[in-house]
Design an enzyme around this catalytic site. Structure first.
Site, PDB file in Angstrom:
ATOM      1  N   ASP A  10      -2.774   2.481  -6.150  1.00  0.00           N
ATOM      2  CA  ASP A  10      -1.755   2.562  -5.104  1.00  0.00           C
ATOM      3  C   ASP A  10      -1.681   1.347  -4.183  1.00  0.00           C
ATOM      4  O   ASP A  10      -0.983   1.389  -3.166  1.00  0.00           O
ATOM      5  CB  ASP A  10      -1.958   3.823  -4.258  1.00  0.00           C
ATOM      6  CG  ASP A  10      -3.285   3.833  -3.520  1.00  0.00           C
ATOM      7  OD1 ASP A  10      -4.191   3.073  -3.904  1.00  0.00           O
ATOM      8  OD2 ASP A  10      -3.420   4.618  -2.559  1.00  0.00           O
ATOM      9  N   GLU A  11      -2.359   0.257  -4.510  1.00  0.00           N
ATOM     10  CA  GLU A  11      -2.235  -0.923  -3.658  1.00  0.00           C
ATOM     11  C   GLU A  11      -2.507  -2.193  -4.456  1.00  0.00           C
ATOM     12  O   GLU A  11      -3.218  -2.181  -5.457  1.00  0.00           O
ATOM     13  CB  GLU A  11      -3.167  -0.850  -2.444  1.00  0.00           C
ATOM     14  CG  GLU A  11      -4.634  -0.820  -2.763  1.00  0.00           C
ATOM     15  CD  GLU A  11      -5.507  -0.885  -1.515  1.00  0.00           C
ATOM     16  OE1 GLU A  11      -5.188  -1.656  -0.592  1.00  0.00           O
ATOM     17  OE2 GLU A  11      -6.521  -0.169  -1.487  1.00  0.00           O
ATOM     18  N   ASP A  66       0.861  -1.183   0.000  1.00  0.00           N
ATOM     19  CA  ASP A  66       0.000   0.000   0.000  1.00  0.00           C
ATOM     20  C   ASP A  66       0.898   1.234   0.000  1.00  0.00           C
ATOM     21  O   ASP A  66       1.673   1.447   0.936  1.00  0.00           O
ATOM     22  CB  ASP A  66      -0.901  -0.011   1.242  1.00  0.00           C
ATOM     23  CG  ASP A  66      -2.003   1.020   1.173  1.00  0.00           C
ATOM     24  OD1 ASP A  66      -2.181   1.631   0.106  1.00  0.00           O
ATOM     25  OD2 ASP A  66      -2.692   1.223   2.199  1.00  0.00           O
TER      26      ASP A  66
END
Length: 366
Positions: free
Chosen positions: A112-113, A16
């Site tokens: 983003d993860e 993350d």
């Protein structure tokens, strides 16, 4: 007799990125470093919504999904920026390339993860902890960004672990620690448990995973339906979900929240044209054609409605999508309403045309 083999435990990493949008902005603009930065809707007019806040801004209580006006009240000297999705996507693609050095089993959840299954890693490193360390260091060296990682034997625990030592953290929760870890976990920390469900749980006297564990399967499904069966297994450390590198794309859309309420059909149609153009560009990029168009409307009093229309043939033209959305708008009380948000989604794809995506398909405009 044949000896029954015990299946190997998975090695799952959840990566993350730390305050991703804000971190990219601070990296690209040194003047923003160390300042409370809010990326999302601007606070002018009615204001928008916070997409990401830098850690400097979070010290003032600013959080994602908070209204920009509220964020400004909490930190009057905060810097507000509109998102630059092209820059975030470019960084995300580089990060994805780093992941692919270690495994092909990558399940992106957003820009983003992502989950990574490194049970059998490409470089034969063996240790998921060492792989997570290498990935974090590569992201730092090559992109000048930081990421936090959670490592465990299933997706649920890895996801929660990645949030425990932010920013730039790494948390490992091994097999022998999982049940006790979940038993002590507050219910609001359970991934997938929102505010409403958490409140319901607390009203029932369920404050931790340990409390949930006291319920029978019948009791927990009686309170929470299908999700109850998931909770029943999770509090016992059971999560057999695989990392899915090719998640099916079910819809493609865009929406926009406006600085001021729209009060005329002409204004709404003008905004629908912008949204339809963006949706069509995304469909073309991923070579997708759908049969269903859905119009989403949120009014000034936060009432929300959707209207959909399906066709036997696939839609492959921006003007067709726009015309359908405009017609759907006429089926609402648009003339007598104040509208704060409009959105268009295309779905019901031909399954032969669906392609796996590495980024979320439902993006918002700011």
């Amino acid at each position: 007799m044949e000896e029954k083999q015990t299946p190997a435990r998975r090695k799952i990493i959840h990566i993350d990125m730390d305050a991703f949008y804000a971190s990219v902005e601070q990296r690209d603009n040194p003047e923003l470093r160390g300042k409370p930065l809010v990326v999302g809707g601007l606070p002018e007019g009615r204001g928008g919504v916070v997409a990401t806040a830098s850690y400097e801004a979070r010290k003032f209580g600013i959080r994602s999904a908070m209204s920009s006006k509220r964020a400004l009240q909490l930190c009057p000297h905060a810097v507000f920026l509109r998102p630059r999705f092209a820059a975030y996507k470019e960084a995300s693609q580089h990060i994805r390339e780093i992941f692919s050095r270690y495994t092909d089993l990558i399940e992106p959840l957003s820009l983003d993860e992502a989950y990574l299954d490194v049970t059998h890693d490409k470089l034969n490193i063996g240790s998921a902890i060492d792989i997570a360390k290498e990935i974090k260091q590569a992201i730092k060296d090559e992109l000048n960004l930081t990421a936090s990682a959670g490592v465990s034997i299933n997706k649920f625990v890895a996801k929660i672990a990645s949030d425990m030592k932010k920013p730039d953290g790494l948390t490992f929760i091994g097999p022998s620690s999982i049940e006790s870890f979940i038993e002590n976990l507050p219910v609001e920390k359970f991934y997938g448990v929102g505010k409403v469900t958490a409140q319901k749980m607390k009203k029932l006297g369920l404050f931790t995973g340990g409390d949930l564990k006291q319920l029978t399967l019948e009791q927990i499904t009686g309170h929470f339906g299908k999700a109850g069966a998931f909770y029943y297994n999770i509090v016992r450390g059971i999560d057999d979900r695989e990392v899915q590198p090719h998640r099916e794309t079910k819809s493609m859309g865009a929406e926009d929240t406006f600085a001021y309420d729209l009060t005329t059909v002409e204004e709404m149609n003008a905004e629908l044209e912008k949204i339809a153009k963006l949706v069509n560009e995304r469909l073309l990029k991923y070579q997708l054609k759908g049969r269903t168009v859905t119009l989403k409307i949120k009014y000034s009093d936060f009432r929300q409605i959707t209207r959909s229309q399906s066709y036997p043939d696939c839609l492959d033209d921006m003007q067709m999508i726009l015309d359908i959305a405009k017609n759907l708008l006429l089926t609402t009380d648009a003339d007598n309403s104040r509208v704060r948000l409009l959105g268009i989604t295309v779905s019901n794809f031909n399954t032969a045309e669906i392609k796996p995506l590495g980024i979320p398909t439902q993006l918002k405009l700011f």
